[in-house]
Design a protein around this motif. Structure first.
Motif, PDB file in Angstrom:
ATOM      1  N   THR A  23     -15.135  -1.214   5.346  1.00 30.26           N
ATOM      2  CA  THR A  23     -14.168  -0.096   5.865  1.00 30.26           C
ATOM      3  C   THR A  23     -12.627  -0.595   5.782  1.00 30.26           C
ATOM      4  OG1 THR A  23     -16.072   0.598   7.420  1.00 30.26           O
ATOM      5  CG2 THR A  23     -13.802   1.390   7.884  1.00 30.26           C
ATOM      6  N   ILE A  24     -12.264  -1.768   6.389  1.00 32.44           N
ATOM      7  CA  ILE A  24     -11.132  -2.329   6.521  1.00 32.44           C
ATOM      8  C   ILE A  24     -10.462  -2.409   5.202  1.00 32.44           C
ATOM      9  CG2 ILE A  24      -9.641  -4.225   7.135  1.00 32.44           C
ATOM     10  CD1 ILE A  24     -11.593  -4.821   9.410  1.00 32.44           C
ATOM     11  N   LEU A  25     -11.198  -2.905   4.166  1.00 27.98           N
ATOM     12  CA  LEU A  25     -10.590  -3.060   2.844  1.00 27.98           C
ATOM     13  C   LEU A  25     -10.304  -1.709   2.032  1.00 27.98           C
ATOM     14  CD1 LEU A  25     -12.711  -5.878   1.053  1.00 27.98           C
ATOM     15  CD2 LEU A  25     -10.099  -5.935   1.650  1.00 27.98           C
ATOM     16  N   ALA A  26     -11.245  -0.656   2.450  1.00 25.89           N
ATOM     17  CA  ALA A  26     -10.952   0.841   1.927  1.00 25.89           C
ATOM     18  C   ALA A  26      -9.676   1.541   2.275  1.00 25.89           C
ATOM     19  CB  ALA A  26     -12.280   1.516   2.321  1.00 25.89           C
ATOM     20  N   LYS A  27      -9.533   1.177   3.844  1.00 25.20           N
ATOM     21  CA  LYS A  27      -8.244   1.710   4.273  1.00 25.20           C
ATOM     22  C   LYS A  27      -7.005   1.022   3.806  1.00 25.20           C
ATOM     23  CE  LYS A  27     -10.032   3.652   8.587  1.00 25.20           C
ATOM     24  NZ  LYS A  27     -10.063   3.597  10.340  1.00 25.20           N
ATOM     25  N   VAL A  28      -7.125  -0.435   3.507  1.00 24.68           N
ATOM     26  CA  VAL A  28      -6.077  -1.106   3.059  1.00 24.68           C
ATOM     27  C   VAL A  28      -5.575  -0.693   1.706  1.00 24.68           C
ATOM     28  CG1 VAL A  28      -5.119  -3.525   2.470  1.00 24.68           C
ATOM     29  CG2 VAL A  28      -6.313  -3.055   4.564  1.00 24.68           C
ATOM     30  N   ILE A  29      -6.657  -0.780   0.762  1.00 24.49           N
ATOM     31  CA  ILE A  29      -6.636  -0.266  -0.539  1.00 24.49           C
ATOM     32  C   ILE A  29      -6.070   1.113  -0.592  1.00 24.49           C
ATOM     33  CG2 ILE A  29      -7.890   0.058  -2.688  1.00 24.49           C
ATOM     34  CD1 ILE A  29      -9.212  -2.446  -2.088  1.00 24.49           C
ATOM     35  N   GLY A  30      -6.779   2.094  -0.009  1.00 27.91           N
ATOM     36  CA  GLY A  30      -6.296   3.656   0.071  1.00 27.91           C
ATOM     37  C   GLY A  30      -4.862   3.843   0.272  1.00 27.91           C
ATOM     38  N   GLY A  31      -4.403   2.843   1.336  1.00 25.29           N
ATOM     39  CA  GLY A  31      -3.115   2.927   1.664  1.00 25.29           C
ATOM     40  C   GLY A  31      -2.149   2.477   0.820  1.00 25.29           C
ATOM     41  N   ALA A  32      -2.474   1.562  -0.136  1.00 23.02           N
ATOM     42  CA  ALA A  32      -1.336   0.998  -1.000  1.00 23.02           C
ATOM     43  C   ALA A  32      -1.572   1.870  -2.404  1.00 23.02           C
ATOM     44  CB  ALA A  32      -2.180  -0.377  -1.547  1.00 23.02           C
ATOM     45  N   MET A  33      -2.582   2.809  -2.428  1.00 27.16           N
ATOM     46  CA  MET A  33      -2.712   3.467  -3.596  1.00 27.16           C
ATOM     47  C   MET A  33      -1.536   4.649  -3.523  1.00 27.16           C
ATOM     48  SD  MET A  33      -4.762   2.384  -5.693  1.00 27.16           S
ATOM     49  CE  MET A  33      -5.378   3.630  -6.825  1.00 27.16           C
ATOM     50  N   PRO A  34      -0.715   5.139  -4.482  1.00 18.51           N
ATOM     51  CA  PRO A  34       0.245   6.046  -4.310  1.00 18.51           C
ATOM     52  C   PRO A  34      -0.336   7.186  -4.605  1.00 18.51           C
ATOM     53  CG  PRO A  34       0.472   5.222  -6.562  1.00 18.51           C
ATOM     54  CD  PRO A  34      -0.501   4.179  -5.544  1.00 18.51           C
ATOM     55  N   ASP A  35       0.224   8.345  -3.714  1.00 13.22           N
ATOM     56  CA  ASP A  35      -0.400   9.649  -3.613  1.00 13.22           C
ATOM     57  C   ASP A  35      -0.057  10.437  -4.990  1.00 13.22           C
ATOM     58  OD1 ASP A  35      -0.983  12.355  -3.290  1.00 13.22           O
ATOM     59  OD2 ASP A  35       0.207  12.475  -1.361  1.00 13.22           O
ATOM     60  N   ILE A  36      -0.809  10.980  -5.692  1.00 17.24           N
ATOM     61  CA  ILE A  36      -0.830  11.305  -7.041  1.00 17.24           C
ATOM     62  C   ILE A  36       0.105  12.726  -6.929  1.00 17.24           C
ATOM     63  CG2 ILE A  36      -2.641  12.994  -7.055  1.00 17.24           C
ATOM     64  CD1 ILE A  36      -3.123  12.217 -10.066  1.00 17.24           C
ATOM     65  N   TYR A  37       0.193  13.570  -5.967  1.00 21.97           N
ATOM     66  CA  TYR A  37       1.100  14.498  -5.859  1.00 21.97           C
ATOM     67  C   TYR A  37       2.535  14.334  -5.412  1.00 21.97           C
ATOM     68  CZ  TYR A  37      -3.281  16.916  -5.738  1.00 21.97           C
ATOM     69  OH  TYR A  37      -4.544  17.375  -6.283  1.00 21.97           O
ATOM     70  N   LYS A  38       2.631  13.317  -4.808  1.00 20.26           N
ATOM     71  CA  LYS A  38       4.224  12.575  -4.726  1.00 20.26           C
ATOM     72  C   LYS A  38       4.464  12.065  -6.032  1.00 20.26           C
ATOM     73  CE  LYS A  38       3.760  10.844  -0.033  1.00 20.26           C
ATOM     74  NZ  LYS A  38       3.504   9.494   0.747  1.00 20.26           N
ATOM     75  N   ALA A  39       3.725  11.365  -6.800  1.00 22.74           N
ATOM     76  CA  ALA A  39       4.136  10.949  -8.204  1.00 22.74           C
ATOM     77  C   ALA A  39       4.514  12.312  -9.117  1.00 22.74           C
ATOM     78  CB  ALA A  39       3.058  10.138  -8.931  1.00 22.74           C
ATOM     79  N   ARG A  40       3.679  13.455  -9.141  1.00 22.73           N
ATOM     80  CA  ARG A  40       3.924  14.448  -9.769  1.00 22.73           C
ATOM     81  C   ARG A  40       5.186  15.058  -9.359  1.00 22.73           C
ATOM     82  NH1 ARG A  40      -1.714  17.597  -9.615  1.00 22.73           N
ATOM     83  NH2 ARG A  40      -1.781  17.927 -11.795  1.00 22.73           N
ATOM     84  N   PHE A  41       5.361  15.379  -8.043  1.00 21.71           N
ATOM     85  CA  PHE A  41       6.759  15.832  -7.397  1.00 21.71           C
ATOM     86  C   PHE A  41       7.868  15.001  -8.032  1.00 21.71           C
ATOM     87  CE2 PHE A  41      10.149  15.883  -4.490  1.00 21.71           C
ATOM     88  CZ  PHE A  41      10.363  17.143  -4.464  1.00 21.71           C
ATOM     89  N   LEU A  42       7.831  13.741  -7.928  1.00 24.39           N
ATOM     90  CA  LEU A  42       8.999  12.787  -8.232  1.00 24.39           C
ATOM     91  C   LEU A  42       9.250  13.093  -9.737  1.00 24.39           C
ATOM     92  CD1 LEU A  42      10.999  11.036  -7.244  1.00 24.39           C
ATOM     93  CD2 LEU A  42       9.429   8.990  -7.622  1.00 24.39           C
ATOM     94  N   LYS A  43       8.226  13.062 -10.585  1.00 27.39           N
ATOM     95  CA  LYS A  43       8.346  13.290 -11.987  1.00 27.39           C
ATOM     96  C   LYS A  43       9.076  14.666 -12.207  1.00 27.39           C
ATOM     97  CE  LYS A  43       5.789  13.222 -16.290  1.00 27.39           C
ATOM     98  NZ  LYS A  43       4.641  13.068 -17.190  1.00 27.39           N
TER      99      LYS A  43
END
Length: 182
Positions: A23-43
């Motif tokens: 559970t702890i690892l999933a939260k840490v890894i999930g927080g490190a992954m960029p939001d795809i919609y943020k990436a699409r917006f920025l592009k």
């Protein structure tokens, strides 16, 4: 007498510890992954800003005239006199949206009333206005069409960001840093 197996309590304790660590690892890894919609917006934001800049600075598309004239900048709806855009398709109220879509790589047959879908960034664009424009980016999130934000474009080509998802302003700096665009 030697013990040859784990007790039920030892097995349950091991499963609980593994679950907590997971559970702890999933939260840490999930927080490190960029939001795809943020990436699409920025592009989309960066591409749109560049296209608007290129369009306003192309004197064959938008010739410099007196700034007090209604035909100044993006207020000019006359068809360009030369070049690939010198047809009636690229004149009148369609001029800005059609040239913008073409520069984004969208065929003119796929543009309807300032609305079109870009396969380049998997977003739907909607351009509204006359002289000054609003370009809105839409994404499909869980089968729902959601406005990510977009650009407000003035008649002289100045661009400002807007977003219902808080991607602009100070957040834009954070967003660019998240995607390595410092």
């Amino acid at each position: 007498m030697k013990r040859k197996a784990f007790t039920l309590m030892e097995i349950l304790l091991t499963i609980c510890i593994i679950g907590i660590i997971g559970t702890i690892l999933a939260k840490v890894i999930g927080g490190a992954m960029p939001d795809i919609y943020k990436a699409r917006f920025l592009k989309a934001y960066n591409a749109s800003k560049m296209i608007v800049h290129d369009m306003i600075n192309d004197s064959s598309l938008y010739p410099d005239v007196d700034t007090s004239s209604p035909l100044y900048g993006f207020g000019n709806t006359e068809k360009p006199p030369r070049g690939i855009y010198s047809s009636d398709t690229f004149s009148g109220a369609n001029k800005f949206p059609m040239i913008f879509a073409d520069k984004l790589g969208v065929p003119s047959g796929n543009v309807s009333g300032g609305k079109f879908y870009s396969t380049r960034d998997n977003l739907e664009y909607e351009i509204t206005g006359s002289g000054s424009y609003t370009i809105t980016f839409y994404a499909t999130i869980k089968d729902e069409r959601v406005a990510l934000g977009g650009l407000n474009v003035t008649q002289d080509g100045a661009v400002s960001c807007f977003s219902g998802r808080d991607y602009c302003g100070e957040k834009m700096t954070d967003l660019k840093r998240d995607f390595g665009e410092d």
